[in-house]
Design an enzyme around this catalytic site. Sequence first.
Site, PDB file in Angstrom:
ATOM      1  N   ASP A 154       0.839  -1.189   0.000  1.00 16.51           N
ATOM      2  CA  ASP A 154       0.000   0.000   0.000  1.00 16.51           C
ATOM      3  C   ASP A 154       0.886   1.255   0.000  1.00 16.51           C
ATOM      4  O   ASP A 154       1.840   1.343   0.772  1.00 16.51           O
ATOM      5  CB  ASP A 154      -0.874  -0.023   1.266  1.00 16.51           C
ATOM      6  CG  ASP A 154      -1.938   1.039   1.257  1.00 16.51           C
ATOM      7  OD1 ASP A 154      -2.794   0.999   0.362  1.00 16.51           O
ATOM      8  OD2 ASP A 154      -1.928   1.906   2.153  1.00 16.51           O
ATOM      9  N   GLU A 166       1.621  -0.635  -5.045  1.00 12.58           N
ATOM     10  CA  GLU A 166       0.613   0.367  -5.360  1.00 12.58           C
ATOM     11  C   GLU A 166       1.376   1.683  -5.388  1.00 12.58           C
ATOM     12  O   GLU A 166       1.675   2.264  -4.348  1.00 12.58           O
ATOM     13  CB  GLU A 166      -0.490   0.438  -4.299  1.00 12.58           C
ATOM     14  CG  GLU A 166      -1.572   1.412  -4.722  1.00 12.58           C
ATOM     15  CD  GLU A 166      -2.122   2.311  -3.629  1.00 12.58           C
ATOM     16  OE1 GLU A 166      -3.186   2.900  -3.853  1.00 12.58           O
ATOM     17  OE2 GLU A 166      -1.505   2.448  -2.568  1.00 12.58           O
TER      18      GLU A 166
HETATM   19  C1  GLC Z   1      -4.301   2.959  -0.745  1.00  9.57           C
HETATM   20  C2  GLC Z   1      -5.514   2.086  -0.592  1.00  9.57           C
HETATM   21  C3  GLC Z   1      -6.650   2.936  -0.145  1.00  9.57           C
HETATM   22  C4  GLC Z   1      -6.308   3.569   1.176  1.00  9.57           C
HETATM   23  C5  GLC Z   1      -4.999   4.321   1.087  1.00  9.57           C
HETATM   24  C6  GLC Z   1      -4.471   4.669   2.437  1.00  9.57           C
HETATM   25  O1  GLC Z   1      -4.437   3.898  -1.741  1.00  9.57           O
HETATM   26  O2  GLC Z   1      -5.766   1.408  -1.782  1.00  9.57           O
HETATM   27  O3  GLC Z   1      -7.847   2.223  -0.048  1.00  9.57           O
HETATM   28  O4  GLC Z   1      -7.308   4.460   1.554  1.00  9.57           O
HETATM   29  O5  GLC Z   1      -4.001   3.560   0.476  1.00  9.57           O
HETATM   30  O6  GLC Z   1      -3.989   3.513   3.073  1.00  9.57           O
END
Ligand code: GLC
Length: 553
Positions: free
Chosen positions: A224, A283
Site C-alpha cells: 500500500d 501500489e
Molecule cells: C491505498 C488504498 C486505499 C487507502 C490508502 C491509504 O491507496 O488502496 O484504499 O485508503 O491507500 O492507506
Amino acid sequence: MTQELTTSLQAGPARSPEGTGWWRDAVIYQVYVRSFADSDGDGVGDLRGARERLPHLARLGVDAVWLTPFYASPQADGGYDVADYRAVDPLFGTLQDADDLVRTAHELGLRVIVDVVPNHTSDRHPWFLDALADRPRGAARERYHFRPGRGTGGELPPNDWESVFGGPAWTRTTGPDGTPGEWYLHLFAPEQPDLNWDCPEVREEFDSVLRFWLDLGVDGFRIDVAHGMVKAPGLPDIGRTEQAKLIGSQVLPFFDQDGVHEIHRGWRRLLDSYPGMRIGVAEAWAPSAERLALYVRPDELHQAFNFQFLKCPWDAAAMREVIDESLAATASVGAPTTWVLSNHDVVRHTTRYAEDGAGQGLRRARAAALLTLALPGSAYLYQGEELGLPEVVDLPDEARQDPAFFRTSADGQDGQDGQEGRRDGCRVPLPWSRSGPSYGFGPGGSWLPQPDGWADASVEAQTGDPESTLELYRAALALRRELPGLGDGPMSWLPAPAGVLALSRPGLVCTLNTLGEEVRLPLPGRALLSSAPLAYDAGTVRIPAESCAWWAI
Ligand code: GLC
C-alpha cells in the site's frame, strides 16, 4: 467446507511452471474482504466467507487472489489503518481463519497475496499511543513525523501539505493538560499517522511483519502506498493547493521520492530468501510509465499496478499509446506489465465507461476485459467485475463509510462523474444468489445497501447463461490458460481502421472496435470468443460497436 469446495480441491496448479516466474502472466483477483462473502451474518465479509467462496475463483480461472487488509484495525479507512500487523481483526475472523484460507487456496491451485500497509499505522497502534504520550522530540515520536507548528503560537501546520482525502495533512496534538502541542503528519486520514522510515526501528519492524506472513505461507504482498514512505528532507512546502490533483502526474515531496527504492530493494532480498517465488506488487502512483518502471527493476518489486491504463479514456488512439508506453517502460527493466481496470478506490469501469447509459458501460467493460486479458503480462481483476457490476451511485449519505467521502464532499470536490472520491460505491457487497437476505453475500444483511436488481447480476443468475459477463470471463480465462500465445510474450499491432485496435499475439489476434457503430474487417481468423455477437459476409466480419473479439490464426 461446501460441496463445491471439496470437489474443486482437485483443480490443477497455477499455470506458469516454477522457474518462469508465475507472476509474469498471472491473473490476480482482488478480494475486498469486507464485501466479498460473510460467513457469520454480521453484514461484513470475513475470511471464512472468502474461503468458502474460493471455488468460485478457481472455477473462474484466476491464478491468485489478493486480500485487502484484514488486520486488527479500528476501521477508520476500511482496515488501511492497522493497529496490529500480526493480528486478524475479530470483524474478519482469527489467525486460524487466515491460515485455513491460505491452505485451502493452495489446495485449489490459487496463490495468495496479502496487503501490507507500511506508510502509516492506525492512530490506535501502540507506537502512536506511546508517541502521543511522549514529550516533543521524545524517542517515541521519532517513529512518526511530529513537528512544532508555524506561527507565533505554533497554531499553523508545519507545512502546506494536503491530505489525499482532503484538508491539511497535519493534525495538532493536545497535551494531557489540554494545551495544544506538536503536529503530526498524515497523508491520509488523521487516524492514519505517517511512519518515519528514517527510523531504523520502523524498518526492522516491517521486515519482521513480512516474515510473519511469509512464514504463514502467503505468496506475496500488495504494498500500500509503496511510493509514499520516504518524504523529501526538510518536508518542503509545495506552494499550491489542490495537491491531490498532482498525484500520479508529478513527483511530490511526499510521493515518489527516490529514497523509497532502497526500501523495496531490501524487501526484495527478504522475499527472495523464501522458497516458492514470493512477490511484491507496488501500489505506486508515479507520474510516468518510466518512473513506475523503477519500482520493478530486477532487484526491486515484481509488479506495479498500471494506473495509467486504468485512467485511460475509451479511445483507441489513447489506449494504444498507453499500452505502448507501458510495454516499453517495463521492457526496459525486464519486468512484466500489469493491466488493471478497477479496484476498491476507483469508480467501477462499467460506470466509468458509460457516457451514454448503463448499456454502453457494460458493452465497453466486456470489450475492455477481453482487451486486457489479451495483452502481454499480468492482469488484476477487481471482485464483481466478472459480474459486470456497475458502481452504486446512489448510496444514501448515512450509509457511507469512506473517510474520503467525509473529507471531500463538504466542499463539493466531486469528480467529473460525481463519484470520484466516493469510494463506497465500488465496495457494495457481492451478489452470489438470486435470493437470500443479502443475495447470498451472507446469512444476514450487508454493511452497504445492495441495489434492487442485484439478483439478476448474481453469480447464480449468470452461471450457465452464455451471454452473461461471468461466462465471458470464464471463457476468456480458460482460453488464457490453454493458449500459450496469451500472457507473457510478444505483441505487435496490425493495421486497422481508425477507432479499431488489432493486436497480434502468437497464434492469436485480438480486435477491439471502440466506435459507436459496427465495422467490417477482413476475417482475421477463426473466432474464439467475442464480447458481442459477430456477423459474417463473404470473407469479412462485422464487428459490433464497442466490442472485442479473439481470433485463432
Ligand atoms: C491505498 C488504498 C486505499 C487507502 C490508502 C491509504 O491507496 O488502496 O484504499 O485508503 O491507500 O492507506
